[in-house]
Structures are given as C-alpha cells and as structure tokens.
Enzyme design. Structure first.
Site, PDB file in Angstrom:
ATOM      1  N   LEU A 270       0.795  -1.168   0.077  1.00 51.11           N
ATOM      2  CA  LEU A 270      -0.105  -0.017   0.045  1.00 51.11           C
ATOM      3  C   LEU A 270       0.812   1.456   0.035  1.00 51.11           C
ATOM      4  O   LEU A 270       0.383   2.317  -0.771  1.00 51.11           O
ATOM      5  CB  LEU A 270      -0.861   0.124   1.064  1.00 51.11           C
ATOM      6  N   ARG A 274       0.312   4.198  -2.545  1.00 50.07           N
ATOM      7  CA  ARG A 274       0.136   5.570  -2.386  1.00 50.07           C
ATOM      8  C   ARG A 274       1.018   6.547  -2.895  1.00 50.07           C
ATOM      9  O   ARG A 274       0.586   7.382  -4.065  1.00 50.07           O
ATOM     10  CB  ARG A 274       0.383   5.596  -0.948  1.00 50.07           C
ATOM     11  N   PHE A 412      -9.339   4.999  -2.619  1.00 48.72           N
ATOM     12  CA  PHE A 412      -8.347   4.019  -3.095  1.00 48.72           C
ATOM     13  C   PHE A 412      -6.947   4.047  -1.978  1.00 48.72           C
ATOM     14  O   PHE A 412      -6.672   5.177  -1.551  1.00 48.72           O
ATOM     15  CB  PHE A 412      -7.714   4.538  -4.498  1.00 48.72           C
ATOM     16  N   GLU A 413      -6.343   2.836  -1.986  1.00 46.71           N
ATOM     17  CA  GLU A 413      -5.284   3.000  -0.901  1.00 46.71           C
ATOM     18  C   GLU A 413      -5.294   3.386   0.324  1.00 46.71           C
ATOM     19  O   GLU A 413      -4.353   3.859   0.846  1.00 46.71           O
ATOM     20  CB  GLU A 413      -4.028   3.653  -2.032  1.00 46.71           C
ATOM     21  N   GLY A 414      -6.351   3.235   0.904  1.00 47.39           N
ATOM     22  CA  GLY A 414      -6.667   3.835   2.295  1.00 47.39           C
ATOM     23  C   GLY A 414      -7.009   5.217   2.045  1.00 47.39           C
ATOM     24  O   GLY A 414      -6.520   6.191   1.483  1.00 47.39           O
TER      25      GLY A 414
END
Length: 604
Positions: A270, A274, A412-414
């Site tokens: 992740l 990011r 997305f991505e957290g």
C-alpha cells in the site's frame, strides 16, 4: 537523478520536520533524462491511440474482454513490466522512472486503474516477497501481460481495518494444500485476472492467527466464483467485482512469504500504491488542465475568450500551482526511495529487501503524497467543470467523466482520512522508538514562544532566504502544536482524530511547500533563470497558501484542547510562526495564467 554526492546524506522519513534539506539533495522533474522522457512519451502515445478514442466504449463495455485486450497491447509495449527485473522479463527500471510511467498513464481513466492494479498491487507482492520459484513462475507472464493480476484484500467487514479480514485458510490433513474459504470485494481486474493475491488467516486446531497470510492463487484452482461487475459512480470501465473462495485447495508452496506476514505485505504494498497514486493523479490533473485551458481560450462570452477574465485566470493558476507542487513533492519522494535503496544495496542488503526497507522508511511521505495528489486532482476537475460552465455538466463534454473518475482517488489505497491519521501516527511512533527526535526540537519551540521575539533585521540575501525562514517557522508551528497535544493527551491522543487531522494538514502543507521551494531553487540553479521569474511566482503562491492552511489547521487544533494562558500563548506562537510578508498574489496568479493561456498548454 539526484546529485551523487548527496545520495548518502538523504534524510530519513519524517526528518524533513527537523532537518533542513538543500536543493541539491532532491531530484526535480527537470532532470529526467531523454531516455526517461521517451518512455513517458511512449505511454502518452499509447493513451492517445488506444485509450482516449475508446473511452465511451470502455465505460460501456458489458464484459471485461475490452480492458483485457488493451492490457495485452500495453504488455506488448512493455508497460506492464517496468519495474520487473530483466531476468524475469521486465525492464528493471528504477523507482522514479516507474513513477514517471504512472504519471504518464494516469490520464487513462478506467484503463489506468486496471493497469496500476496489475503492475502494482497485483505484481509487486510476488516481486518483493516471492521466493525464486514463485518469481520464475509468475513474473515473466505478468510482465508480458499473458497473465493479468488482481489483489484480494478488502472484505465486506474489513476495509481500512484490513487485518480484521475473516477469510480462512486451513491446512489439509495430508499437509499439501490450504483450503481457503471467504469473500473479497472491490477487486479490480477480478473478472479477467489469471492470478490472485489473496489474504487469509490460517486456522489451526480451532485457533485463528492474529495476522493475515498471503497466498498466490491462479484461475485454474476450482472454487473461485464472482458476482457481476459493480455499478460504480466513476471508473466504470474498470472491472470491479466481489469474489468468493469456496473450498479452494491452494498448494502449500503458493504461500507468499511467511505465515502471518500478510499484513506486513499489505501495508508495504500500500505504501507503493500511495505514492504511485499521487503520480497517476498528477497525470490525470494535467489532462484536465489541458482541456480547461483549451476550452477557456476557445469559449467566448461578451465578445472575448473567457481566458481573459480574472476569475478564470485565478482558477487556471491555482490548478498549475497545485500540479507543479505535487510534481515536485512526488518525484522528491521517488528519488529518496531510489537513494535509500542504493545506499542499502551498497551495504550488501538483497535488492528486494532494500527496496522494501526504503519504502518503509518513506511511508510517511508516501501517505502525505497520496492525500496531496488526490486532493489536487479533485480541485482541478472541480474547477475544470466550472470553467466549462453549463457544458461542464453535460455528459457529452470531457469534464463529466473526469469529475466522476477522480472521486475514487480519495478512497483508494486507504482513505485520505486514514492516511492523515497514519502520517501523525507514524511520526509519533518513530519518536517513541527513538528513530526520530521530534521532542527535543518541540521543547525548544515551547521555550521559544515564551521568549521575546527577535526583531533584528535579517541580512541574509541568499536566494529564497525569506521564504526559507517562513518554511522553518511552519515546521516550528507543527512541532509546537504536536508537542502540546502529546503532553495534553499522552496515549489517548489517538482518540482525538479531529486534532490529528489538523496536525496532518500542517505536516502535509509544510512538506509540499518545502518541495516546491526546493524545486524552484534547484531549477533556477540548473537553468540560470531569473530568481524573480515565473517559477518564483508559483513557489510564492503555494507558500502563501501553505501558511494560511497551517494557520487555520493550527488554530483549530489549539482551540480544541488549550485554555486560558496556555491558549493565549500558543495562539501568539502560531501567529508568530505563520507570519509572511504580504505580496500581490493576484498579479502572481495572473502572470502564471497568462503563460498557460499564451501557450494554450498546461506546461511552461
């Protein structure tokens, strides 16, 4: 690349708050080689010929076959194997070059999502965590596009809290397979993937592991079923599904890395996602800005192009300033990852381990850039709609798709909320572990705000001396608020999410402002441009924006926990640390916008 003699002195993750970075230490986009620019041009040409003419077709496709076929074409050009080492059929590019590829392909709307999911979260777990046999088996076909990849982490009840997933893996009695059962959702490329990276918790003797374990599944394994594609607000052409694993017998040799290491894999992958998302968002921003500039020049009202109006110039300039800053900060992080990797390789660390260690070291900056890049894109598309006016609201104009497709990037991505929490959490954890000394400078700032301000004239006439003093004070503002909040709440600070969000905004703006200032300083040194020219305007506008945002976020945080004398002292300190000489920002923005308008292009 970054100046060689500075590579070994690259600061560690988060240290930008307490150490000064010189312009010579960072990489700026103006330093990309001709070869790197040619790679980016190849990506853009692919979008122009294969993707942009078919955007409606991609979004309206009833099956995943179209996206899969376009992925095949991307594979033929080598776009799926940019970071895969040559021995596994890829090009073995460094991290910052892969960032440039992510940016150049980021303007491909739904296709970009499929591409990034395959090359990033789908391929990288095997590249970084796979054993040699797994790498030999999977990477060449993933790099060529013969096999497509999907990443199966999220579940209905485990989104941001990824380690709470309920998918189970039980070793069969003969010890040869794991029987996997569970459900995953929001799986990009799910409908056409050949390889699935699946996270599950191993259950043994009625006890379930605390942490996830990762497995490699391929579509030949029986028991994999899926729903129809999700109906989404945007990125409609991206194949997104729920996938079910029903008594899937997975060979034990398909465990990826060690038992219980899945959560660490997920976190580190992740981190990559990011920072790559920041680059992709930048690519999307540039495409929208280009369309907005073109339209502003073409559209006439009251007998003149709307690009002559001050209100439109303001929007175009703010777009450019945000994109220029994201670009500066993103490639600064990318090169830092390459520099730390190189340093670790020199010390004898294996390549995959060195890359992961570098990414882990820069995890704070990766989270910062995910937030910054996605929010700049959101600003750009929102103002793009506004510049188009009524046509911006029409599904026949390009802003409709851009507006809808951009929104997912803050999830997305957290989510951006999670990433903001992570920025502060990682800073504090590193401080508590002795990896980062924030408390000593924070205490010094605490003493400084109780002292009489230094009113002596500043005789430093070096380039950007005044701006660097402002930047130094922004860092003090962060340390002051963070130090006071930690003292006030101690271990319960994690419960004060609103304050943490404020702190994160202060950190993000400080890093972005420093990055754009250093980029302009280095650019001037490389090109011999005037120190008071257009790029100085860009840095000035962003620095003033950062000061305003830092003041607002700091004030919101301070008033949330301080009272009486402490409140008054801290507010005075914040005022001191967010002071900047007034400048005519309207004229600066107009100079920026006029350049864009004259070129009819988002570049300078």
């Amino acid at each position: 690349m970054a100046v060689a003699e500075d590579k070994k002195t690259s600061i560690k993750g988060g240290e930008f708050l307490i150490k000064e970075t010189s312009a010579s230490q960072i990489f700026i986009p103006e330093e990309f080689s001709e070869e790197q620019k040619m790679i980016a041009d190849t990506c853009r040409d692919f979008l122009k010929t294969e993707i942009w003419p078919r955007l409606d077709e991609i979004d309206q496709a009833k099956s995943p076959e179209l996206i899969a076929s376009l992925m095949d074409k991307a594979g033929e050009l080598g776009l799926l194997g940019t970071v895969v080492p040559e021995q596994y059929g890829g090009f073995g590019m460094d991290f910052n070059t892969s960032m440039l590829v992510a940016e150049a392909t980021g303007a491909g709307n739904s296709f970009s999502v499929a591409l990034s999911a395959h090359t990033g979260i789908g391929t990288l777990p095997i590249l970084y965590y796979g054993n040699e046999e797994q790498k030999q088996k999977y990477l060449p076909k993933l790099a060529s596009g013969e096999w497509k990849a999907a990443y199966c982490l999220t579940e209905p009840d485990s989104g941001s809290d990824a380690n709470s997933g309920k998918t189970k893996a039980i070793l069969t009695s003969d010890g040869k397979h794991y029987n996997i059962n569970g459900q995953k959702m929001w799986i990009t490329n799910g409908g056409f993937a050949d390889v699935f990276i699946v996270f599950a918790k191993i259950e043994e003797n009625g006890q379930t592991d605390k942490n996830l374990t990762a497995f490699i599944l391929d579509k030949t394994i029986t028991g994999i079923t899926m729903n129809e594609p999700e109906h989404k607000m945007g990125i409609k052409g991206s194949d997104t599904r729920q996938i079910f694993f029903n008594d899937c017998l997975v060979p034990v040799e398909n465990m990826l890395s060690d038992r219980g290491n899945g959560f660490k894999i997920a976190v580190n992958i992740l981190n990559i996602g990011r920072i790559k998302l920041a680059a992709a968002a930048l690519g999307g921003s540039k495409k929208v800005a280009q369309q907005a500039i073109n339209y502003a020049n073409e559209r006439k009202q009251f007998g003149v192009s709307i690009s002559t109006f001050g209100a439109i110039k303001h929007k175009l300039a703010e777009m450019a300033v945000g994109m220029f800053t994201t670009e500066a900060a993103a490639y600064r992080v990318g090169q830092s990852i390459d520099d730390i990797t190189a340093s670790l390789l020199e010390k004898g660390m294996p390549e995959a381990e060195a890359k992961l260690k570098a990414l882990e070291e820069l995890a704070i900056e990766c989270a910062i850039m995910k937030v910054h890049g996605s929010e700049v894109l959101d600003y750009v598309v929102d103002e793009g709609v506004q510049i188009y006016g009524g046509m911006g609201f029409s599904a026949d104009a390009p802003m409709d798709r851009a507006y809808r497709d951009s929104r997912i990037n803050r999830i997305f991505e957290g989510t951006n909320e999670i990433n903001r929490l992570l920025v502060v959490d990682m800073l504090l954890k590193r401080t508590m572990k002795g990896q980062l000394d924030l408390m000593t400078p924070a205490m010094a700032v605490g003493k400084e705000i109780m002292s009489i301000p230094d009113f002596s004239a500043d005789e430093d006439d070096t380039i950007f001396a005044a701006e660097k003093k402002v930047l130094k004070n922004l860092k003090k503002a962060v340390l002051m608020v963070a130090g006071a909040a930690v003292q006030k709440f101690m271990t319960k600070l994690s419960d004060e999410q609103e304050i943490i969000m404020n702190l994160a905004d202060m950190v993000i703006e400080t890093y972005a402002a420093e990055s754009v200032l250093l980029r302009v300083e280095k650019r001037i040194g490389l090109t011999g441009e005037a120190a008071n020219g257009l790029y100085k305007d860009i840095a000035t506008v962003y620095l003033n924006r950062a000061v305003e945002k830092t003041n607002n976020a700091g004030r919101s945080a301070i008033t949330s926990f301080a009272e009486g004398d402490e409140l008054r002292v801290m507010l005075m300190g914040l005022k001191r640390f967010t002071k900047i000489e007034p400048v005519n920002l309207k004229d600066a923005r107009r100079r920026i916008a006029d350049k864009l308008i004259a070129k009819n292009d988002y570049t300078f």
